[in-house]
Design a protein around this motif. Structure first.
Motif, PDB file in Angstrom:
ATOM      1  N   TYR A 122      36.604  48.252  32.062  1.00  0.00           N
ATOM      2  CA  TYR A 122      37.534  47.828  33.111  1.00  0.00           C
ATOM      3  C   TYR A 122      37.096  48.275  34.505  1.00  0.00           C
ATOM      4  O   TYR A 122      37.782  47.971  35.483  1.00  0.00           O
ATOM      5  CB  TYR A 122      38.926  48.393  32.821  1.00  0.00           C
ATOM      6  CG  TYR A 122      39.479  47.991  31.482  1.00  0.00           C
ATOM      7  CD1 TYR A 122      39.945  46.703  31.250  1.00  0.00           C
ATOM      8  CD2 TYR A 122      39.521  48.898  30.429  1.00  0.00           C
ATOM      9  CE1 TYR A 122      40.449  46.333  30.007  1.00  0.00           C
ATOM     10  CE2 TYR A 122      40.024  48.538  29.187  1.00  0.00           C
ATOM     11  CZ  TYR A 122      40.488  47.258  28.986  1.00  0.00           C
ATOM     12  OH  TYR A 122      40.971  46.899  27.752  1.00  0.00           O
TER      13      TYR A 122
ATOM     14  N   THR B 267      34.468  47.537  36.582  1.00  0.00           N
ATOM     15  CA  THR B 267      34.068  46.508  37.552  1.00  0.00           C
ATOM     16  C   THR B 267      35.278  45.749  38.069  1.00  0.00           C
ATOM     17  O   THR B 267      35.417  45.512  39.281  1.00  0.00           O
ATOM     18  CB  THR B 267      33.064  45.535  36.917  1.00  0.00           C
ATOM     19  OG1 THR B 267      31.890  46.260  36.522  1.00  0.00           O
ATOM     20  CG2 THR B 267      32.660  44.449  37.900  1.00  0.00           C
ATOM     21  N   ALA B 268      36.178  45.373  37.174  1.00  0.00           N
ATOM     22  CA  ALA B 268      37.386  44.663  37.596  1.00  0.00           C
ATOM     23  C   ALA B 268      38.250  45.549  38.485  1.00  0.00           C
ATOM     24  O   ALA B 268      38.842  45.069  39.466  1.00  0.00           O
ATOM     25  CB  ALA B 268      38.173  44.203  36.379  1.00  0.00           C
TER      26      ALA B 268
ATOM     27  N   ASP C 270      39.496  45.084  42.514  1.00  0.00           N
ATOM     28  CA  ASP C 270      40.931  44.999  42.795  1.00  0.00           C
ATOM     29  C   ASP C 270      41.418  46.099  43.728  1.00  0.00           C
ATOM     30  O   ASP C 270      42.398  45.922  44.442  1.00  0.00           O
ATOM     31  CB  ASP C 270      41.695  45.059  41.463  1.00  0.00           C
ATOM     32  CG  ASP C 270      43.196  45.003  41.639  1.00  0.00           C
ATOM     33  OD1 ASP C 270      43.684  44.023  42.216  1.00  0.00           O
ATOM     34  OD2 ASP C 270      43.885  45.944  41.195  1.00  0.00           O
TER      35      ASP C 270
END
Length: 260
Positions: free
Chosen positions: A188, A190-191, A195
């Protein structure tokens, strides 16, 4: 979605009738309302403390239930927990453990205090968040400004890859802690970086360092992070902070900073 709720209801009905379970906690995408058509249903099955300890000793703390999941590829992903586990997780659980209880809901319980116990796991006080920010900044400085330089000077490709990975992870952990968010797991990161409201130069340098692993990109990343964080951690405290949170973690009964 309706088919996941049916699978959950079937699992709850089975547990209410069958054994000594005291509750079912729904977590993951179904709890957060972000499930896909084919998402599984993630739950914690709450059992008495002695049941959990026995299951842990016998390596029976997680399994998959397919009965009752009447949609293609559907299943209930079950992990055991208990009140002792929840209390320990609230005191010193790692980030993925704490993150797993964010947005959780109690599907069924014989224990009226279960909801409060769950909330405690997914909460840290401000002082601990601030300590984490400083700790991860120390990781940035040592991995990017010391170990990476050593790797380049010695031609050690493994150390170079290791230092770059730990540098970029430390930047992501710092950004998450600044926003009071837990690391859910490596897949998670990179996401999360896409964000998070980090400065544009930090985000761009982070992507370059991940892509190239080169000393120039890493130097730009460290410079951008230093400008962003200001006086969060005095330079003279960096080494001691790094040693305390890594090499001495075992002595303090904690996890190394990158795993905490």
């Amino acid at each position: 979605m309706e088919h996941q709720e049916r699978a959950l209801a079937a699992f709850v009905a089975e547990q209410r009738a069958a054994g000594d379970a005291t509750g079912v906690i729904v977590v993951g995408s179904v709890a957060r309302g972000t499930e896909r058509e084919d998402s599984d249903v993630d739950v914690y099955l709450v059992v008495p403390d002695e049941h959990f300890r026995r299951a842990l000793a016998e390596n029976r703390v997680a399994w998959v239930e397919r009965e009752g999941a009447d949609y293609p590829g559907g299943y209930v992903d079950v992990k055991l927990t208990c009140r002792w586990y929840l209390a320990e997780a609230a005191r010193h659980g790692d980030d993925p453990t704490r993150a797993s209880f964010e947005g959780a809901r109690v599907a069924w319980s014989r224990d009226p205090g279960l909801g409060r116990a769950i909330e405690a796991v997914a909460r840290l006080d401000e002082a601990e968040w601030d300590r984490r920010v400083a700790s991860h900044l120390a990781q940035v400085r040592l991995h990017g400004g010391y170990f990476l330089d050593q790797a380049v000077a010695s031609g050690d490709d493994f150390l170079r890859a290791h230092a770059t990975t730990h540098l970029t992870l430390a930047v992501a952990r710092l950004a998450l802690a600044t926003e009071r968010r837990f690391l859910r797991g490596p897949k998670y990161v990179t996401a999360a970086m896409a964000d998070l409201p980090v400065p544009g130069d930090v985000a761009a340098a982070w992507r370059d360092a991940v892509a190239t692993g080169g000393p120039e990109a890493s130097a730009r990343l460290i410079a951008a992070v230093e400008a962003w964080t200001g006086d969060v951690l005095p330079a003279e405290s960096t080494l001691s902070t790094f040693i305390r949170d890594n090499e001495l973690a075992w002595l303090r009964g904690t996890l190394p900073a990158e795993y905490a």
